[in-house]
Design a protein around this motif. Structure first.
Motif, PDB file in Angstrom:
ATOM      1  N   LYS A   4       0.835  -1.205   0.000  1.00 32.12           N
ATOM      2  CA  LYS A   4       0.000   0.000   0.000  1.00 32.12           C
ATOM      3  C   LYS A   4       0.861   1.244   0.000  1.00 32.12           C
ATOM      4  O   LYS A   4       0.643   2.176  -0.772  1.00 32.12           O
ATOM      5  CB  LYS A   4      -0.942  -0.007   1.202  1.00 32.12           C
ATOM      6  N   ALA A   7       2.529   1.695  -3.401  1.00 33.70           N
ATOM      7  CA  ALA A   7       1.659   2.115  -4.495  1.00 33.70           C
ATOM      8  C   ALA A   7       1.266   3.567  -4.400  1.00 33.70           C
ATOM      9  O   ALA A   7       1.026   4.216  -5.407  1.00 33.70           O
ATOM     10  CB  ALA A   7       0.396   1.248  -4.514  1.00 33.70           C
ATOM     11  N   THR A   8       1.174   4.103  -3.183  1.00 30.44           N
ATOM     12  CA  THR A   8       0.668   5.466  -3.031  1.00 30.44           C
ATOM     13  C   THR A   8       1.785   6.477  -2.793  1.00 30.44           C
ATOM     14  O   THR A   8       1.524   7.662  -2.692  1.00 30.44           O
ATOM     15  CB  THR A   8      -0.318   5.532  -1.855  1.00 30.44           C
ATOM     16  N   LEU A  12       1.308   7.147 -10.361  1.00 29.71           N
ATOM     17  CA  LEU A  12       1.585   6.075 -11.302  1.00 29.71           C
ATOM     18  C   LEU A  12       2.228   6.598 -12.574  1.00 29.71           C
ATOM     19  O   LEU A  12       2.988   5.909 -13.230  1.00 29.71           O
ATOM     20  CB  LEU A  12       0.287   5.337 -11.631  1.00 29.71           C
ATOM     21  N   THR A  43       6.439  -0.912  -9.291  1.00 28.14           N
ATOM     22  CA  THR A  43       5.561  -0.159  -8.401  1.00 28.14           C
ATOM     23  C   THR A  43       4.123  -0.187  -8.897  1.00 28.14           C
ATOM     24  O   THR A  43       3.181  -0.382  -8.113  1.00 28.14           O
ATOM     25  CB  THR A  43       6.049   1.294  -8.273  1.00 28.14           C
ATOM     26  N   ALA A  47       0.765  -1.870  -7.120  1.00 30.59           N
ATOM     27  CA  ALA A  47      -0.505  -1.178  -6.912  1.00 30.59           C
ATOM     28  C   ALA A  47      -1.650  -1.989  -7.498  1.00 30.59           C
ATOM     29  O   ALA A  47      -2.726  -2.105  -6.894  1.00 30.59           O
ATOM     30  CB  ALA A  47      -0.446   0.210  -7.553  1.00 30.59           C
ATOM     31  N   LEU A  65      -5.688   2.836 -14.620  1.00 30.77           N
ATOM     32  CA  LEU A  65      -4.823   3.343 -13.568  1.00 30.77           C
ATOM     33  C   LEU A  65      -4.851   4.860 -13.548  1.00 30.77           C
ATOM     34  O   LEU A  65      -4.640   5.503 -14.584  1.00 30.77           O
ATOM     35  CB  LEU A  65      -3.376   2.869 -13.779  1.00 30.77           C
ATOM     36  N   GLY A  69      -2.362   8.791  -9.186  1.00 24.97           N
ATOM     37  CA  GLY A  69      -2.143   7.869  -8.087  1.00 24.97           C
ATOM     38  C   GLY A  69      -3.341   7.749  -7.181  1.00 24.97           C
ATOM     39  O   GLY A  69      -4.255   8.568  -7.182  1.00 24.97           O
ATOM     40  N   LEU A  96      -7.065   3.089  -3.256  1.00 22.23           N
ATOM     41  CA  LEU A  96      -5.957   2.439  -2.569  1.00 22.23           C
ATOM     42  C   LEU A  96      -5.634   3.093  -1.229  1.00 22.23           C
ATOM     43  O   LEU A  96      -4.931   2.500  -0.413  1.00 22.23           O
ATOM     44  CB  LEU A  96      -4.710   2.476  -3.467  1.00 22.23           C
ATOM     45  N   THR A  97      -6.145   4.285  -0.991  1.00 22.37           N
ATOM     46  CA  THR A  97      -5.848   4.981   0.261  1.00 22.37           C
ATOM     47  C   THR A  97      -6.779   4.533   1.378  1.00 22.37           C
ATOM     48  O   THR A  97      -6.334   4.144   2.461  1.00 22.37           O
ATOM     49  CB  THR A  97      -5.948   6.503   0.064  1.00 22.37           C
TER      50      THR A  97
END
Length: 320
Positions: A4, A7-8, A12, A43, A47, A65, A69, A96-97
């Motif tokens: 996590k 990815a953040t 991206l 990366t 994600a 995507l 991000g 994703l957050t």
């Protein structure tokens, strides 16, 4: 650092290697087919893996995507490889957050979102990439992808195809209504008239065989911009010409030699081609010269139109 955080940490857009030239970018999003996701950098793949974990076991074939991000959508397009314009059935948007998943179900809708230029989602090495790209090129030449935001749904897209006089069979663009295509595309025959600084090929052939010695009058039937006439005059050869666009007021005259050079191949109506050929023959007292375009390697790249093709310049060509 867990997945996590990985990815953040960055957007991206910054983590995808630009040399890959991967995916289809629309606004702030990158669309990539599942088969091409292995080409993403580590990366971005992390994600995507996190998004899959959060979504659970769902069917998807396209990843969307966010280039800023923080979010990924897993999209399920029906018949991605077999349908020329796959329709979206479900979308799973994963934040994703905060680790939330939002599901949008289009499966029962009658006017679902459609996908164009689907080859861009694939690797160029994919065995069907060229097939899909050829269809996209034909659609672009026909002007069907202009203002593509207005045809993002099935009904609007089918209306544009139908109004334009086209249909898509398999992954091939076909003309079903030549009159509608002609109206939409505004076939411009005169655009085939090139600016010449030397004799055209049929005139060169006449010269090689001794017919341009000045003893015979030449009538250029469909003379275009008149460059052959100008060169004939410079070489002391009596001549005249007529053209429906550039010299519509000129007189069609009888002459020992009549040149019908690259004319009948730009006429989209077969019946008119026959009439023009017969008319040119009727004006020839000794010799009728007819020249047409032979099929080149680019012919297959044009959109089918009647018994010929419609070129990217909006002109018709009947290749032999």
């Amino acid at each position: 650092m867990d997945m996590k955080e990985m990815a953040t940490l960055e957007t991206l857009d910054e983590t995808i290697h630009p040399a890959l030239n991967l995916g289809k970018r629309v606004g702030g999003y990158l669309y990539v087919h599942r088969s091409a996701c292995d080409a993403l950098d580590e990366t971005a793949k992390a994600a995507l893996s996190l998004a899959e974990q959060l979504a659970g076991k769902v069917d998807w074939n396209v990843a969307k995507l966010s280039l800023e991000g923080g979010s990924i959508s897993l999209l399920d397009y029906a018949l991605f490889f077999d349908s020329a314009f796959p329709e979206l059935t479900r979308s799973y948007r994963i934040d994703l957050t905060d680790e939330t998943v939002r599901v949008l179900d289009y499966s029962e809708g009658s006017n679902r979102p459609v996908l164009h230029r689907k080859e861009l989602l694939l690797s160029p090495e994919h065995p069907r990439y060229a097939e899909y790209a050829q269809l996209t090129a034909a659609l672009e030449r026909a002007g069907l992808l202009q203002n593509s935001h207005a045809v993002g749904y099935h009904r609007q897209w089918q209306e544009r195809l139908s109004t334009g006089g086209y249909c898509v069979i398999g992954h091939t663009l076909e003309v079903v209504d030549p009159d509608a295509v002609r109206e939409q595309a505004e076939v411009q025959r005169h655009r085939t008239a090139l600016r010449r600084y030397s004799f055209s090929r049929p005139m060169q052939a006449l010269a090689r065989h001794g017919y341009l010695d000045g003893r015979r009058v030449v009538f250029d039937y469909g003379c275009g911009r008149g460059d052959d006439l100008r060169l004939l005059e410079l070489n002391g050869v009596p001549s005249s010409g007529w053209d429906p666009h550039f010299r519509p007021g000129a007189e069609k005259v009888m002459a020992p030699i009549v040149n019908l050079g690259f004319v009948i191949n730009v006429i989209e109506q077969p019946e008119e081609r026959v009439r023009v050929l017969a008319d040119a023959f009727a004006h020839a007292q000794e010799l009728l010269v007819v020249a047409v375009m032979l099929q080149g390697t680019s012919a297959a790249e044009h959109a089918a139109f009647g018994d010929g093709v419609l070129t990217s310049r909006g002109t018709f060509q009947k290749y032999l």
